[in-house]
Design a protein around this motif. Structure first.
Motif, mmCIF file in Angstrom:
data_model
loop_
_atom_site.group_PDB
_atom_site.id
_atom_site.type_symbol
_atom_site.label_atom_id
_atom_site.label_comp_id
_atom_site.label_asym_id
_atom_site.label_seq_id
_atom_site.Cartn_x
_atom_site.Cartn_y
_atom_site.Cartn_z
ATOM 1 N N VAL A 252 0.835 -1.202 0.000
ATOM 2 C CA VAL A 252 0.000 0.000 0.000
ATOM 3 C C VAL A 252 0.873 1.255 0.000
ATOM 4 C CG1 VAL A 252 -1.623 1.369 1.366
ATOM 5 C CG2 VAL A 252 -2.015 -1.075 1.073
ATOM 6 N N GLU A 253 1.862 1.287 0.901
ATOM 7 C CA GLU A 253 2.737 2.465 0.973
ATOM 8 C C GLU A 253 3.571 2.596 -0.296
ATOM 9 O OE1 GLU A 253 2.432 4.677 3.143
ATOM 10 O OE2 GLU A 253 1.272 3.652 4.674
ATOM 11 N N GLY A 254 4.007 1.466 -0.857
ATOM 12 C CA GLY A 254 4.784 1.511 -2.091
ATOM 13 C C GLY A 254 3.981 2.073 -3.249
ATOM 14 N N LEU A 258 4.805 5.475 -5.431
ATOM 15 C CA LEU A 258 4.904 5.488 -6.893
ATOM 16 C C LEU A 258 3.876 6.442 -7.504
ATOM 17 C CD1 LEU A 258 5.575 1.730 -7.728
ATOM 18 C CD2 LEU A 258 7.200 3.630 -7.705
ATOM 19 N N TRP A 259 2.722 6.536 -6.879
ATOM 20 C CA TRP A 259 1.723 7.516 -7.312
ATOM 21 C C TRP A 259 2.295 8.932 -7.166
ATOM 22 C CZ3 TRP A 259 -3.219 8.728 -3.974
ATOM 23 C CH2 TRP A 259 -3.977 9.724 -4.608
ATOM 24 N N ALA A 260 2.870 9.213 -5.984
ATOM 25 C CA ALA A 260 3.444 10.541 -5.737
ATOM 26 C C ALA A 260 4.630 10.811 -6.664
ATOM 27 C CB ALA A 260 3.871 10.655 -4.277
ATOM 28 N N LEU A 261 5.438 9.780 -6.906
ATOM 29 C CA LEU A 261 6.599 9.940 -7.786
ATOM 30 C C LEU A 261 6.143 10.219 -9.219
ATOM 31 C CD1 LEU A 261 9.707 9.784 -7.804
ATOM 32 C CD2 LEU A 261 9.501 7.347 -8.339
ATOM 33 N N ILE A 273 9.693 4.098 -14.247
ATOM 34 C CA ILE A 273 8.784 3.267 -13.446
ATOM 35 C C ILE A 273 8.198 2.152 -14.303
ATOM 36 C CG2 ILE A 273 6.588 3.240 -12.179
ATOM 37 C CD1 ILE A 273 7.223 6.112 -11.277
ATOM 38 N N VAL A 274 7.787 2.496 -15.526
ATOM 39 C CA VAL A 274 7.220 1.490 -16.436
ATOM 40 C C VAL A 274 8.277 0.466 -16.821
ATOM 41 C CG1 VAL A 274 6.160 1.104 -18.694
ATOM 42 C CG2 VAL A 274 5.477 3.092 -17.321
ATOM 43 N N ASP A 275 9.467 0.934 -17.179
ATOM 44 C CA ASP A 275 10.543 0.029 -17.608
ATOM 45 C C ASP A 275 10.990 -0.911 -16.495
ATOM 46 O OD1 ASP A 275 10.503 1.141 -20.115
ATOM 47 O OD2 ASP A 275 12.185 2.507 -19.771
ATOM 48 N N LEU A 276 10.854 -0.466 -15.237
ATOM 49 C CA LEU A 276 11.265 -1.288 -14.093
ATOM 50 C C LEU A 276 10.135 -2.188 -13.593
ATOM 51 C CD1 LEU A 276 13.286 1.427 -12.113
ATOM 52 C CD2 LEU A 276 14.236 -0.607 -13.219
#
Length: 484
Positions: A252-254, A258-261, A273-276
Motif C-alpha cells: 500500500v505504501e509503495g 509510486l503515485w506521488a513519484l 517506473i514502467v521500464d522497471l
C-alpha cells in the motif's frame, strides 16, 4: 517507595549533576523492572527535567551526555503514558536538548548508538503524538525545523545499519513535513536521499521499509526531481516492494509513493517506473490483496497517474499487465467512491489504446462501468470519469464500429444528466457518449423513444451557454422534436 525516594532526591538536588545522574540512573533501573510505575513520575518530576531550576540548570539541555541520556530515556517512558501533560512539557528546552544531544554524539563512543536510538525514539514519538507537541518541537514559527532536520540526517548518516535510528528518522520526517516548504527543506538537507538510502540498505526489514515508504509518500510533494533521479529512487522503491510481496502495508505504501513519484510529471521518471515493471508490481499487489480497499485505492491511483503521463507505447505496456487487476479491483470495491473514481480514471486513460479497448470489451467491463455509474450516480467525480471512459470504450474508430446501447443503459445516462445539470463536464461527457451512440441506427431508435432526452440536451446548452463542440445541435437534429 524506592521510586518516591529517588525522585525526591532528583528534584531536591537537580543542580548537582553528579547526584542527579545517579538518581536518574536509579529511576531508569526501577522503571526497567516495573514500567507501570512511570505514571507516578508526572508533573513536578517532568518539570524538573525539562524546565529551568532556581540555579538556571536545564537537565535535558545541560551538556552532560549521561544526564541527558537518562532524561531522554525517562521522558520517553513517562510521556508515552501521560497524554494529559505531554503538550505542557514539550518545549524549546526539550527540542534544543534533543538536537544538541544528537549533534554532539561521538560515533567512537561505545554507548553512543544506544544513546542515539533513545533520542531518536523520543523525537519520533513527540513529533507524531499530537499537533501541539509537533508545533512545540518545531516552535510556532517553525524556527526549530532546520536544526531538527539536520540532526536527524546526521543520526541516519552516522548509523546506516541501525534499523531503530533509520525507522525513527523516517517517521520524524513524515511527521514534521507539514507543508511543501518543509518538504523541500528536508529534501535539500539530504533527508529524502537518506530515506531512500535506508530503504536500500535495510530492504529486508519490512517494518523499516514500510516506514521509509510512508515518509517518502509525504515528502514527494516537495522533493526536487533532479535529486530523485540522482538517488535512483524509482528503482529502490520498486525493489523494496518486490522484496515483500506478501506484506500489505509495504504494498500500500509503495503504491502510494509510486503515485506521488509519478505525479512529479517528469517523463523520464515515469518511463523508468514502467521500464522497471512498476505497473506490474502494483497490479500484482492489487490481485494479491483483492479484499483490501486501501490497496485498490492507492494502486488504481498510481496506475491512473502513470497512464496519464506516458507515451501510448508505454501506456499499452501498462495496460497489458494492469487491465485485468484494474477491472477486478473496481468490481471488488464497487461501493467505494474513491476506488471507483480512480478505477474509472484508469479505464478512461487505458481505453484510448485500441488493443486495450478490445481487452476491455472481452472482459465485460462495460457492464461494470454502467453499474458504477448507477451506484455512484450522485458523485460528480465518479460519473464524470465513468462517462469519459464510455466515450472511449463505446466507439472503435479503427473498425468504424459503435457499441449498442440498451434502454436501461440509456436511462442511467439520462438520470446522470438530470441530476448533474449544473456540472458542465458531466454534461459534456454525456453528450459526447450520446453522440457516439448515434452512429448506429439501432441506438438512434432507442434514443428517439426517450421523451426527456431532447429537453435535457437543450437544458445543458442553455445552462452552460456552449454548443459542446456542435454535438448538442447534432443530437437535437437527429432526435424527434416533440415540441413541434
Amino acid at each position: 517507595r524506592a521510586l518516591s525516594i529517588v525522585s525526591d532526591v532528583a528534584i531536591a538536588h537537580g543542580e548537582d549533576q553528579g547526584t542527579l545522574e545517579q538518581a536518574l540512573a536509579a529511576l531508569r533501573a526501577i522503571l526497567h523492572h516495573k514500567s507501570s510505575l512511570a505514571s507516578r513520575l508526572e508533573g513536578n518530576f517532568v518539570s524538573v527535567i525539562t524546565s529551568d531550576t532556581q540555579t538556571g540548570l536545564r537537565p535535558i539541555a545541560c551538556g552532560n551526555r549521561n544526564v541527558v541520556y537518562h532524561c531522554v530515556s525517562l521522558l520517553g517512558s513517562i510521556l508515552r503514558g501521560a497524554s494529559s501533560i505531554r503538550d505542557e512539557y514539550v518545549n524549546n528546552t526539550v527540542s534544543g536538548g534533543l538536537v544538541d544531544f544528537i549533534m554532539d554524539a561521538n560515533a567512537d563512543d561505545l554507548d553512543a548508538q544506544c544513546q542515539m536510538e533513545a533520542a531518536m525514539d523520543l523525537l519520533c514519538f513527540l513529533s507524531g503524538s499530537s499537533y501541539k507537541s509537533r508545533m512545540a518541537l518545531l516552535d510556532e514559527d517553525l524556527s526549530k525545523a532546520t536544526s531538527i532536520i539536520k540532526a536527524v540526517v546526521k543520526a541516519m548518516k552516522t548509523y546506516p545499519q541501525s534499523a531503530p535510528i533509520q525507522g525513527c528518522g523516517c517517521m520524524v520526517f513524515h511527521n514534521i513535513a507539514l507543508d511543501n516548504k518543509l518538504r523541500t527543506d528536508i529534501c535539500e538537507e539530504g533527508g529524502v536521499g537518506q530515506v531512500v538510502s535506508s530503504l536500500s540498505i535495510l530492504a529486508d526489514d519490512a517494518q523499516l521499509v514500510m516506514r521509509a515508504l510512508r515518509a517518502l509518500s509525504n515528502l514527494m510533494g516537495g522533493a526536487l526531481v533532479g535529486i530523485l533521479r540522482t538517488i535512483d529512487s524509482a528503482s529502490i522503491i520498486i525493489n523494496a516492494m518486490k522484496r515483500h510481496p506478501q506484506d500489505l502495508c509495504v504494498q500500500v505504501e509503495g503504491a502510494s509513493v509510486l503515485w506521488a513519484l509519478s505525479a512529479t510529471r517528469d517523463n523520464a521518471l515515469n518511463l523508468e517506473i514502467v521500464d522497471l515493471d512498476g505497473a506490474s508490481v502494483i497490479a500484482s499487489a492489487m490481485s494479491q490483496f483483492i479484499a483490501s480497499e486501501k490497496m485498490h485505492e492507492k494502486g488504481l491511483a498510481a496506475i491512473w497517474s502513470l497512464c496519464s503521463l506516458v507515451s501510448n507505447e508505454a501506456k499499452e505496456t501498462v495496460g497489458r499487465v494492469a487491465i485485468k487487476p484494474v477491472v477486478n479491483a473496481l468490481a471488488a470495491s464497487v461501493c467505494s467512491d474513491q476506488v471507483v473514481s480512480n478505477g474509472l480514471g484508469c479505464l478512461k486513460c487505458l481505453s484510448t489504446i485500441s488493443t486495450i479497448r478490445t481487452l476491455l470489451e472481452e472482459s465485460g467491463s462495460i457492464d461494470l462501468v454502467y453499474s458504477c455509474l448507477w451506484i455512484h450516480l450522485q458523485n460528480r467525480s465518479v460519473v464524470q470519469h465513468g462517462l469519459a471512459a464510455l466515450c472511449n470504450i463505446t466507439i472503435n474508430t479503427d473498425a468504424n464500429e459503435v457499441m449498442l446501447i440498451s434502454n436501461d443503459e440509456l436511462a442511467i445516462i439520462v438520470h446522470i444528466m438530470r441530476y448533474h445539470q449544473n456540472v458542465q463536464w458531466v454534461q459534456h461527457n454525456a453528450i459526447q457518449v450520446l453522440k457516439n451512440f448515434t452512429f448506429s441506427p439501432e441506438n438512434l431508435a432507442i434514443m428517439g423513444n426517450d421523451l426527456h432526452l431532447p429537453e435535457l440536451i437543450r437544458s445543458a446548452k442553455a445552462t452552460h451557454r456552449i454548443g459542446f463542440q456542435g454535438r448538442a445541435d447534432d443530437l437535437l437534429q437527429l432526435l424527434p422534436d416533440r415540441l413541434k
